[in-house]
Write an enzyme that holds these catalytic residues in place. Structure first.
Site, PDB file in Angstrom:
ATOM      1  CG  ASP A  26       9.129  -0.773   6.929  1.00 32.26           C
ATOM      2  OD1 ASP A  26       9.562  -1.842   6.795  1.00 32.26           O
ATOM      3  OD2 ASP A  26       8.592  -0.233   7.568  1.00 32.26           O
ATOM      4  CG  ASP A  62      11.740   6.338   1.563  1.00 28.68           C
ATOM      5  OD1 ASP A  62      11.500   5.903   2.183  1.00 28.68           O
ATOM      6  OD2 ASP A  62      11.130   5.992   0.581  1.00 28.68           O
ATOM      7  CB  ALA A 105      12.499   7.104   6.574  1.00 32.88           C
ATOM      8  N   GLY A 127       7.401   8.355   7.692  1.00 34.00           N
ATOM      9  CA  GLY A 127       8.105   8.859   8.729  1.00 34.00           C
ATOM     10  C   GLY A 127       7.552   8.253  10.237  1.00 34.00           C
ATOM     11  CB  CYS A 187       4.677  -4.735   5.497  1.00 35.39           C
ATOM     12  SG  CYS A 187       4.608  -3.817   4.123  1.00 35.39           S
TER      13      CYS A 187
END
Length: 429
Positions: free
Chosen positions: A322, A277, A255, A258, A375
């Site tokens: 993520d 995290d 995370a 944030g 990403c």
């Protein structure tokens, strides 16, 4: 009053720490910027980012201009010359000022005896600039990417690799996310206009605004009050796929810092959010973001491969993963990635992603939704990762994002002015 410092030597030492020691610029730069005046902060950032963006060109030029590379204790001088070349090539700093300040940087790094050498190399470049650049523009170094990454991009995107590297070599736009619990996007854009700045709404993401000109956050209307957050448009796209609802139990895994945790709570203020995290230091930024926006979530330090250690047997309605990745989709925003990553990192990251996916899937409720996001632009971390997961996971089904043969949605850098990003929406049967 802050002590006058030589920005060129500071930039040279920062770049050296990235390239030679593998440190992240995002860790090195903020403490350095605290040591200089406000007006110098932007120039220091420009020098560091710019040199890292064009590192292979500057390295190539130095090899042409010098008979022997600088090594050992004199290595910092190599990077100081890079800073000088970058100013001459890419900034509006008058050449005489760029030379004088760069040469003076030798004193700051305790190498005053090399002032003449630095001056000589930079003046030689000025004399030979035209022919040197013509030769450089015919070389492979012109792509400004390490060869291993260039090969991977060419293999994965035979038609698009050149546009990807061109986007990677550009300065990124500044995207913001308007906090819909405070303002509509239109009403905040009106406040921005009153403050003498201009922004443009994203066509697909309802909270996203691109600034015409990047600006410090403290001048943005209501930033300290939590009205707006800095977040790239592509990262905001996660919420369109996650579609969080009030009352649901939602896990934001990996995370930090944030941005997505707070976006979940803007969209669904009454959701029960757990943000996890592995990096305890980076979790402090999750707390900071929650505090600035006046939001509450359960924040935990934990390894995504071992969820029972931090959530027991708990199951969630929705999970946003993520995943840790190569970050090859955000090179324009973090040019040091090109020089920090190695080819061998990619299979190691793909293995880690696979382990996290397998470990967290049992913690998703039946009928629940998991968004896998990175990403990265590399298939090994994205479409191939999800394809393999679907093949080994009987109760996982791809939803709305791609096909089983080509799963997920891949945004490439620069498309709609966003970063490179990958999403796959999975539903548990």
């Amino acid at each position: 009053m802050k002590k006058q410092r030589n920005l060129r030597s500071m930039a040279a030492q920062a770049v050296e720490q990235v390239v030679e020691q593998g440190q992240s610029l995002s860790n090195i730069l903020p403490p350095l910027q605290q040591k200089v005046s406000d007006k110098d902060k932007a120039l220091l950032q420009e020098l560091c980012f710019g040199v890292l963006r064009t590192l292979s060109q500057l390295d190539w030029l130095i090899n042409k201009l010098m008979a022997r590379p600088m090594t050992g204790k004199q290595r910092t001088v190599h990077y100081l010359i890079m800073v000088g070349l970058y100013q001459l090539l890419y900034t509006r700093i008058p050449p005489h000022a760029a030379l004088a300040e760069t040469v003076e940087g030798a004193v700051a790094i305790k190498r005053p005896q090399l002032k003449g050498l630095i001056n000589g190399v930079l003046r030689q470049f000025q004399r030979q600039q035209e022919e040197l650049l013509a030769e450089f523009n015919a070389s492979d170094a012109r792509y400004l990417h390490p060869s291993w990454l260039l090969k991977r991009l060419q293999k994965a995107y035979p038609e698009q690799w050149q546009s990807i590297i061109e986007a990677n070599n550009q300065r990124p736009p500044m995207w913001l996310r308007v906090n819909r619990t405070h303002h509509s996007r239109d009403s905040w854009l009106a406040l921005l206009d009153e403050a003498g700045m201009k922004g443009f709404p994203h066509a697909d993401y309802p909270d996203a605004v691109r600034l015409e000109t990047p600006a410090p956050v403290h001048v943005l209307p209501g930033f300290e009050e939590g009205w707006v957050t800095v977040q790239d448009a592509s990262a905001q796209g996660c919420m369109a796929w996650l579609a969080p609802q009030n009352g649901e139990h939602i896990l934001d895994l990996c995370a930090a810092p944030g941005g997505k945790t707070t976006h979940i709570l803007e969209v669904a203020p009454e959701a029960q959010v757990v943000a996890v995290d592995i990096d305890e230091q980076r979790l402090s930024r999750v707390y900071d973001n929650l505090k600035r926006l006046g939001m509450k979530a359960t924040v935990k330090q934990g390894d995504g491969r071992y969820p029972s250690q931090w959530c027991g047997e708990q199951q969630f309605d929705r999970i946003l993963l993520d995943a840790p990745c190569s970050a090859t989709g955000v090179i324009r925003r973090h040019p040091d990635i090109k020089w920090l990553r190695r080819d061998r990192d990619i299979p190691e990251l793909a293995q880690l992603q696979s382990e996290i996916l397998d470990a967290i899937w049992p913690h998703l409720k039946s009928g629940g939704i998991l968004i896998y996001a990175t990403c990265s632009v590399l298939p090994e971390e994205n479409s191939l990762q999800i394809k393999a997961f679907l093949q080994r996971t009987a109760d996982a089904e791809l939803c709305e994002t791609g096909t089983p043969e080509q799963p997920g949605k891949q945004n490439l850098p620069g498309a709609e002015e966003g970063d490179g990003f990958f999403y796959a929406k999975l539903i548990k049967k």
